[in-house]
Write a protein that holds these residues in place. Structure first.
Motif, mmCIF file in Angstrom:
data_model
loop_
_atom_site.group_PDB
_atom_site.id
_atom_site.type_symbol
_atom_site.label_atom_id
_atom_site.label_comp_id
_atom_site.label_asym_id
_atom_site.label_seq_id
_atom_site.Cartn_x
_atom_site.Cartn_y
_atom_site.Cartn_z
ATOM 1 N N THR A 100 0.944 -1.369 -0.002
ATOM 2 C CA THR A 100 -0.030 0.102 0.164
ATOM 3 C C THR A 100 0.942 1.384 -0.094
ATOM 4 O O THR A 100 0.517 2.202 -0.724
ATOM 5 N N MET A 101 1.900 1.232 0.760
ATOM 6 C CA MET A 101 2.773 2.426 0.916
ATOM 7 C C MET A 101 3.764 2.553 -0.291
ATOM 8 O O MET A 101 4.250 3.676 -0.457
ATOM 9 N N SER A 102 3.989 1.732 -1.110
ATOM 10 C CA SER A 102 4.793 1.444 -2.230
ATOM 11 C C SER A 102 4.856 2.695 -3.085
ATOM 12 O O SER A 102 3.554 2.936 -3.612
ATOM 13 N N GLY A 103 5.652 3.383 -3.223
ATOM 14 C CA GLY A 103 5.651 4.732 -4.152
ATOM 15 C C GLY A 103 4.955 5.979 -3.696
ATOM 16 O O GLY A 103 4.703 6.800 -4.545
ATOM 17 N N ARG A 104 4.665 5.894 -2.442
ATOM 18 C CA ARG A 104 3.912 6.825 -1.711
ATOM 19 C C ARG A 104 4.581 7.547 -0.521
ATOM 20 O O ARG A 104 5.413 7.177 -0.050
ATOM 21 N N ARG A 105 4.061 8.811 -0.397
ATOM 22 C CA ARG A 105 4.381 9.484 0.826
ATOM 23 C C ARG A 105 3.646 9.042 2.024
ATOM 24 O O ARG A 105 2.294 9.262 2.147
ATOM 25 N N VAL A 106 4.211 8.930 3.116
ATOM 26 C CA VAL A 106 3.589 8.362 4.421
ATOM 27 C C VAL A 106 4.157 9.404 5.618
ATOM 28 O O VAL A 106 5.548 9.639 5.757
ATOM 29 N N VAL A 107 3.279 9.705 6.415
ATOM 30 C CA VAL A 107 3.829 10.783 7.563
ATOM 31 C C VAL A 107 3.652 9.676 8.706
ATOM 32 O O VAL A 107 2.814 9.231 9.060
ATOM 33 N N PHE A 108 4.772 9.757 9.485
ATOM 34 C CA PHE A 108 4.918 8.971 10.791
ATOM 35 C C PHE A 108 4.704 10.231 11.721
ATOM 36 O O PHE A 108 5.680 10.996 12.091
ATOM 37 N N HIS A 109 3.612 9.989 12.757
ATOM 38 C CA HIS A 109 3.575 10.924 13.620
ATOM 39 C C HIS A 109 3.957 10.295 15.007
ATOM 40 O O HIS A 109 3.415 9.294 15.409
ATOM 41 N N THR A 110 5.175 10.747 15.583
ATOM 42 C CA THR A 110 5.636 10.227 16.803
ATOM 43 C C THR A 110 5.174 11.266 17.841
ATOM 44 O O THR A 110 5.639 12.425 17.836
ATOM 45 N N ALA A 111 4.504 10.859 18.823
ATOM 46 C CA ALA A 111 4.071 11.827 19.866
ATOM 47 C C ALA A 111 5.039 11.334 21.300
ATOM 48 O O ALA A 111 5.208 10.267 21.574
ATOM 49 N N LEU A 112 4.976 12.303 22.015
ATOM 50 C CA LEU A 112 5.822 12.390 23.087
ATOM 51 C C LEU A 112 5.314 13.116 24.260
ATOM 52 O O LEU A 112 4.580 14.063 24.155
ATOM 53 N N ALA A 113 5.151 12.412 25.391
ATOM 54 C CA ALA A 113 4.426 13.015 26.554
ATOM 55 C C ALA A 113 5.476 12.697 27.737
ATOM 56 O O ALA A 113 5.994 11.691 27.881
ATOM 57 N N VAL A 114 5.448 13.862 28.727
ATOM 58 C CA VAL A 114 6.175 13.818 29.934
ATOM 59 C C VAL A 114 5.311 14.126 30.886
ATOM 60 O O VAL A 114 4.702 15.193 30.793
ATOM 61 N N VAL A 115 5.223 13.684 31.984
ATOM 62 C CA VAL A 115 4.423 13.477 33.211
ATOM 63 C C VAL A 115 4.836 13.497 34.300
ATOM 64 O O VAL A 115 5.821 12.305 34.560
ATOM 65 N N ARG A 116 4.646 14.247 35.472
ATOM 66 C CA ARG A 116 5.169 14.154 36.730
ATOM 67 C C ARG A 116 3.909 14.422 37.730
ATOM 68 O O ARG A 116 3.642 15.684 37.811
ATOM 69 N N SER A 117 3.161 13.395 38.025
ATOM 70 C CA SER A 117 1.839 13.788 38.690
ATOM 71 C C SER A 117 1.936 14.463 40.051
ATOM 72 O O SER A 117 1.043 15.039 40.353
ATOM 73 N N ALA A 118 3.118 14.211 40.709
ATOM 74 C CA ALA A 118 3.187 14.824 42.272
ATOM 75 C C ALA A 118 3.312 16.520 41.885
ATOM 76 O O ALA A 118 2.762 17.145 42.696
ATOM 77 N N SER A 119 3.906 16.985 40.845
ATOM 78 C CA SER A 119 3.975 18.272 40.587
ATOM 79 C C SER A 119 2.733 18.841 39.662
ATOM 80 O O SER A 119 2.623 20.170 39.302
#
Length: 202
Positions: A100-119
């Motif tokens: 399906t992806m052959s010969g095409r443009r694909v966007v890879f969305h890499t999401a990042l989250a950083v959490v510190r519950s105490a603060s």
């Protein structure tokens, strides 16, 4: 012998060996804890929104068990014309994805989250990577899949290995994002959370 001291425990909320290996590049001590999150897309949810929601959900899930720790969560969803492409899980689905992806443009969305519950610290961002796939022959797809078996990689694209031969170009502000953890963004969010990879080294 030099040591690195961080003001908070650092936990990677992921079972991915790729993310663990990437985070090790920052030379910070960290632990690993597996999040328990339903990764089913919501109806009408875009790939970008899905990646962000899951990254934050993973970080929050682990942070709920380690309130004083700084927790990293991440998720990656491939986007082909607005349709999400996840991990294939097996050979047959990987073949279908690559066809399906052959010969095409694909966007890879890499999401990042950083959490510190105490603060109450909570940040989430997304780093898109645009990948242009070559027009692939069936024999090339089979050779690649037999060699790498990338069934745990979004879109079957293991760019840090033989998968680089599937591609014509990669466009990104953060070269590690495609592998699964954008380290430029990770270092920035960790600094905001009080952990600096370039300080507190004795």
């Amino acid at each position: 012998m030099s040591t690195t001291v961080t003001p908070h425990r650092l936990i990677l909320g992921s079972t991915s060996r790729y993310r663990r290996e990437l985070l090790e590049r920052l030379r910070l001590p960290f632990e690993v804890d597996a999040p328990c999150v339903d990764e089913t897309p919501h109806p009408g949810e875009t790939p970008a929104a899905l990646a962000e929601r899951l990254a934050l959900a993973k970080a929050r899930d682990v942070a709920a068990r380690h309130a004083d720790a700084v927790v990293i969560g991440s998720d990656q969803v491939a986007d082909l014309d607005g349709a999400p492409i996840g991990k294939p899980g097996n050979h047959e689905r990987a073949v279908e994805q690559l066809r399906t992806m052959s010969g095409r443009r694909v966007v890879f969305h890499t999401a990042l989250a950083v959490v510190r519950s105490a603060s109450g610290f909570e940040r989430v961002l997304r780093v898109p990577v645009t990948v242009r796939f070559r027009t692939l022959q069936e024999s090339e797809i089979e050779t690649y899949l037999r060699a790498e078996q990338p069934y745990d990689c979004a879109g079957s694209a293991k760019s840090e290995g033989l998968g680089i031969a599937l591609l014509d170009a990669i466009e990104s502000d953060d070269p590690t994002a495609l592998v699964g953890l954008p380290l430029i963004a990770t270092a920035r969010l960790l600094r905001e959370a009080g952990i600096d990879a370039l300080r507190s080294r004795e």
